[in-house]
Design a protein around this motif. Structure first.
Motif, PDB file in Angstrom:
ATOM      1  N   MET A   1       9.217  29.633  89.566  1.00 22.16           N
ATOM      2  CA  MET A   1       9.321  28.181  89.519  1.00 22.16           C
ATOM      3  C   MET A   1       8.743  27.567  90.781  1.00 22.16           C
ATOM      4  N   ILE A   2       7.934  26.537  90.604  1.00 26.93           N
ATOM      5  CA  ILE A   2       7.418  25.801  91.755  1.00 26.93           C
ATOM      6  C   ILE A   2       8.502  24.834  92.218  1.00 26.93           C
ATOM      7  N   LYS A   3       8.991  25.035  93.409  1.00 25.53           N
ATOM      8  CA  LYS A   3      10.054  24.180  93.925  1.00 25.53           C
ATOM      9  C   LYS A   3       9.507  22.873  94.488  1.00 25.53           C
ATOM     10  N   VAL A   4       8.372  22.946  95.180  1.00 23.41           N
ATOM     11  CA  VAL A   4       7.800  21.740  95.792  1.00 23.41           C
ATOM     12  C   VAL A   4       6.292  21.709  95.581  1.00 23.41           C
ATOM     13  N   SER A   5       5.805  20.574  95.106  1.00 19.67           N
ATOM     14  CA  SER A   5       4.365  20.310  95.067  1.00 19.67           C
ATOM     15  C   SER A   5       3.997  19.547  96.336  1.00 19.67           C
ATOM     16  N   VAL A   6       3.065  20.087  97.076  1.00 19.45           N
ATOM     17  CA  VAL A   6       2.595  19.452  98.307  1.00 19.45           C
ATOM     18  C   VAL A   6       1.228  18.834  98.020  1.00 19.45           C
ATOM     19  N   VAL A   7       1.141  17.514  98.127  1.00 18.74           N
ATOM     20  CA  VAL A   7      -0.119  16.802  97.879  1.00 18.74           C
ATOM     21  C   VAL A   7      -0.698  16.387  99.228  1.00 18.74           C
ATOM     22  N   VAL A   8      -1.901  16.867  99.502  1.00 17.72           N
ATOM     23  CA  VAL A   8      -2.579  16.552 100.761  1.00 17.72           C
ATOM     24  C   VAL A   8      -3.889  15.844 100.445  1.00 17.72           C
ATOM     25  N   THR A   9      -4.006  14.615 100.894  1.00 15.17           N
ATOM     26  CA  THR A   9      -5.262  13.887 100.718  1.00 15.17           C
ATOM     27  C   THR A   9      -6.058  13.972 102.015  1.00 15.17           C
ATOM     28  N   VAL A  10      -7.364  14.194 101.890  1.00 15.87           N
ATOM     29  CA  VAL A  10      -8.169  14.362 103.096  1.00 15.87           C
ATOM     30  C   VAL A  10      -9.560  13.781 102.893  1.00 15.87           C
ATOM     31  N   TYR A  11     -10.007  13.063 103.911  1.00 15.54           N
ATOM     32  CA  TYR A  11     -11.365  12.525 103.929  1.00 15.54           C
ATOM     33  C   TYR A  11     -11.950  12.768 105.318  1.00 15.54           C
ATOM     34  N   ASN A  12     -12.990  13.571 105.367  1.00 16.64           N
ATOM     35  CA  ASN A  12     -13.647  13.894 106.638  1.00 16.64           C
ATOM     36  C   ASN A  12     -12.630  14.344 107.688  1.00 16.64           C
ATOM     37  N   GLY A  13     -11.828  15.332 107.315  1.00 21.63           N
ATOM     38  CA  GLY A  13     -10.753  15.769 108.201  1.00 21.63           C
ATOM     39  C   GLY A  13     -10.996  17.082 108.898  1.00 21.63           C
ATOM     40  N   GLU A  14     -12.252  17.475 109.079  1.00 23.75           N
ATOM     41  CA  GLU A  14     -12.564  18.814 109.593  1.00 23.75           C
ATOM     42  C   GLU A  14     -11.920  19.118 110.948  1.00 23.75           C
ATOM     43  N   LYS A  15     -11.721  18.100 111.760  1.00 26.48           N
ATOM     44  CA  LYS A  15     -11.261  18.333 113.127  1.00 26.48           C
ATOM     45  C   LYS A  15      -9.831  18.849 113.197  1.00 26.48           C
ATOM     46  N   TYR A  16      -8.953  18.359 112.287  1.00 28.80           N
ATOM     47  CA  TYR A  16      -7.535  18.706 112.371  1.00 28.80           C
ATOM     48  C   TYR A  16      -6.994  19.385 111.118  1.00 28.80           C
ATOM     49  N   LEU A  17      -7.841  19.571 110.110  1.00 21.80           N
ATOM     50  CA  LEU A  17      -7.374  20.076 108.820  1.00 21.80           C
ATOM     51  C   LEU A  17      -6.790  21.476 108.906  1.00 21.80           C
ATOM     52  N   CYS A  18      -7.412  22.358 109.671  1.00 18.17           N
ATOM     53  CA  CYS A  18      -6.914  23.737 109.770  1.00 18.17           C
ATOM     54  C   CYS A  18      -5.504  23.777 110.350  1.00 18.17           C
ATOM     55  N   GLU A  19      -5.263  23.001 111.389  1.00 19.78           N
ATOM     56  CA  GLU A  19      -3.933  22.969 112.002  1.00 19.78           C
ATOM     57  C   GLU A  19      -2.897  22.479 111.003  1.00 19.78           C
ATOM     58  N   CYS A  20      -3.266  21.470 110.219  1.00 23.75           N
ATOM     59  CA  CYS A  20      -2.368  20.945 109.202  1.00 23.75           C
ATOM     60  C   CYS A  20      -2.088  21.989 108.125  1.00 23.75           C
ATOM     61  N   LEU A  21      -3.149  22.584 107.556  1.00 18.67           N
ATOM     62  CA  LEU A  21      -2.972  23.556 106.473  1.00 18.67           C
ATOM     63  C   LEU A  21      -2.194  24.785 106.934  1.00 18.67           C
ATOM     64  N   ASN A  22      -2.426  25.215 108.162  1.00 17.40           N
ATOM     65  CA  ASN A  22      -1.685  26.363 108.688  1.00 17.40           C
ATOM     66  C   ASN A  22      -0.184  26.092 108.713  1.00 17.40           C
ATOM     67  N   SER A  23       0.168  24.841 109.029  1.00 18.05           N
ATOM     68  CA  SER A  23       1.594  24.504 109.099  1.00 18.05           C
ATOM     69  C   SER A  23       2.209  24.341 107.714  1.00 18.05           C
ATOM     70  N   ILE A  24       1.354  24.244 106.674  1.00 16.61           N
ATOM     71  CA  ILE A  24       1.864  24.156 105.298  1.00 16.61           C
ATOM     72  C   ILE A  24       1.961  25.528 104.651  1.00 16.61           C
ATOM     73  N   ILE A  25       0.919  26.338 104.783  1.00 13.82           N
ATOM     74  CA  ILE A  25       0.927  27.647 104.112  1.00 13.82           C
ATOM     75  C   ILE A  25       1.909  28.614 104.750  1.00 13.82           C
ATOM     76  N   THR A  26       2.342  28.342 105.974  1.00 16.25           N
ATOM     77  CA  THR A  26       3.315  29.216 106.640  1.00 16.25           C
ATOM     78  C   THR A  26       4.744  28.700 106.510  1.00 16.25           C
ATOM     79  N   GLN A  27       4.972  27.746 105.622  1.00 17.82           N
ATOM     80  CA  GLN A  27       6.326  27.253 105.405  1.00 17.82           C
ATOM     81  C   GLN A  27       7.231  28.387 104.931  1.00 17.82           C
ATOM     82  N   THR A  28       8.474  28.353 105.364  1.00 16.74           N
ATOM     83  CA  THR A  28       9.424  29.393 104.950  1.00 16.74           C
ATOM     84  C   THR A  28       9.750  29.300 103.467  1.00 16.74           C
ATOM     85  N   LEU A  29       9.604  28.122 102.888  1.00 10.98           N
ATOM     86  CA  LEU A  29       9.731  27.972 101.437  1.00 10.98           C
ATOM     87  C   LEU A  29       8.401  28.389 100.816  1.00 10.98           C
ATOM     88  N   LYS A  30       8.421  29.437 100.006  1.00  7.77           N
ATOM     89  CA  LYS A  30       7.186  30.011  99.483  1.00  7.77           C
ATOM     90  C   LYS A  30       6.810  29.493  98.099  1.00  7.77           C
TER      91      LYS A  30
END
Length: 457
Positions: free
Chosen positions: A1-30
């Motif tokens: 079961m998917i417990k949480v849907s995470v919606v991320v909108t991005v426009y020309n976000g290359e500078k900070y996108l990796c830091e953001c995505l890393n903090s999402i994919i490493t969430q303790t909730l899998k």
């Protein structure tokens, strides 16, 4: 079961996108799905998203051919989401690893429609996190409960939390059943969604932890180019009022709506450049009186007397220059303290009655403005500021700025904090040295219908 849907909108976000995505994919909730809407980026955003998708099958990418802005993109994500809960995150922010786990568990335990978390902000070049200026004493109290009804705080609901979606977890079925959506406009596109959801919710829960670190002062950020779309604030407030009336909720939340509307409109007015501010002035009277029906007779319902002053000036002054509304932070707070003299005198009576030697925390514009108006009070003995660079500065009334050390902790029984952003940190600093000192949140006292005792720890 998917417990949480995470919606991320991005426009020309290359500078900070990796830091953001890393903090999402490493969430303790899998049990997540991560829906990324690439809103027609022309930088390396698309390549970064594809690289992350190759490494994490939970990531889905929706690619727009033209830039539609965040409101439209979030609606796209909402339509695609399958999780029990949904959250809408910004692609340049950073999230604590246990954010979604904690919010999900708190929402489940309280059977809540919305779980609200705490956030701070940091300048992209200075990693110094500053909390947002919320009514921390109230939020701390609400967070001790499994959940609560928004009607319990109906007169202040819209002022307790900003209309941001990225610090709130929503039960997706609740959003769908109430047919909630993001306004598809350039700025202020999430405010209607958030405040309409708060008004419709049966149960809300709060987590008293700083989980979101919001990046500010990005030159490309829409919030920094509001001069191109400031009229969105009118569209948001008009739609929110209409929605509340449609749902037979307006009379329940009328007082909260009008107080928040005044605060929000003034903030927009204050932060625009001169040319746009002047244009807004001439449109405000019509909007306030005709669209919102916010007449001067509502003055007795304003918690902060500055808002009545603002509405009165807009309503009665025919020319922009004649209104002479304060724009700088110092001038704004001088006027705020002057207009709220009745409330402040009650505070002074309380201090005098208890014979408290009082210190003022904050040597910035708010502290300086307070001393400019009330610096002659004999019980004001000390001025404190955490910034060591301000030590020794002489402010209004001859008060010298000092640091709160062991000696200072024995000199003041009551500390008045002028900036709500620093209230939680100030409480920690003060109570560590002397737990008997009362720490007072002046901003919440002036802006909300609170008793004196509800504004101090």
């Amino acid at each position: 079961m998917i417990k949480v849907s995470v919606v991320v909108t991005v426009y020309n976000g290359e500078k900070y996108l990796c830091e953001c995505l890393n903090s999402i994919i490493t969430q303790t909730l899998k049990e997540l799905e991560i829906i990324c809407i690439d809103d027609a980026s022309v930088d390396a955003t698309t390549a970064i998203l594809k690289k992350y998708r190759e490494c994490d099958s939970r990531i889905r990418i929706i690619t727009n051919k033209t830039n539609c802005y965040a409101g439209t993109a979030r609606n796209q994500g909402l339509k695609e989401a399958c999780g029990k809960y949904i959250i809408f995150l910004d692609a340049d922010d950073i999230f604590e690893a246990d954010m979604l786990q904690t919010a999900y568990e708190k929402a489940e335990k309280g059977k809540a429609d919305i779980c609200i978390m705490k956030e701070d902000e940091f300048h992209t070049n200075v990693r110094k996190n500053i909390p947002y200026p919320y009514a921390h004493v109230i939020i701390k109290s609400l967070a001790t409960r499994e959940s609560f009804s928004p009607k319990e705080v109906k007169s202040i609901l819209f002022s307790l939390w900003n209309g941001w979606a990225w610090d709130k977890l929503f039960r997706r079925e609740f959003i769908i059943n109430n047919k909630l959506y993001f306004q598809e406009m350039r700025t202020t596109n999430d405010a209607f969604f958030v405040h309409a959801a708060l008004a419709c919710a049966k149960k809300v829960t709060v987590v008293d932890q700083f989980f979101i670190h919001h990046r500010t002062h990005l030159s490309a950020s829409l919030s920094n180019t509001r001069s191109l779309s400031w009229k969105c604030c009118f569209l948001y407030l008009s739609r929110l009022k209409a929605f509340l009336i449609e749902q037979s909720l307006f009379w329940e939340y009328e007082q909260s709506f009008y107080n928040w509307a005044c605060e929000f409109l003034y903030w927009n007015y204050q932060t625009l450049d001169e040319a746009n501010r002047k244009e807004m002035f001439y449109l405000l009277r019509e909007f306030i009186l005709d669209d919102l029906n916010l007449h001067i007779s509502h003055g007795q319902d304003f918690f902060n007397a500055f808002h009545k002053y603002f509405i009165d000036r807009i309503s009665t002054c025919q020319e922009y220059e004649a209104a002479n509304l304060p724009i700088t932070e110092f001038d704004k707070y001088v006027r705020t303290y002057e207009e709220n003299e009745e409330k402040i005198e009650k505070l002074f009576d309380y201090i005098t009655k208890n014979s408290y030697s009082t210190g003022i925390w904050g040597a910035g514009d708010r502290g300086k403005a307070f001393l400019f108006v009330y610096g002659d009070k004999s019980f004001i003995k000390n001025i404190y500021d955490k910034d060591s660079n301000k030590k020794g500065q002489i402010l209004e009334g001859g008060h010298a700025v000092g640091l709160f050390d062991e000696a200072a902790s024995k000199q003041s029984q009551f500390i008045l904090v002028t900036n709500a952003s620093y209230y939680p940190e100030t409480v920690e600093i003060v109570k560590e040295k002397n737990p008997d000192i009362k720490v007072f949140d002046l901003a919440s006292y002036l802006s909300l219908p609170l008793r004196l005792e509800e504004c101090m720890l």
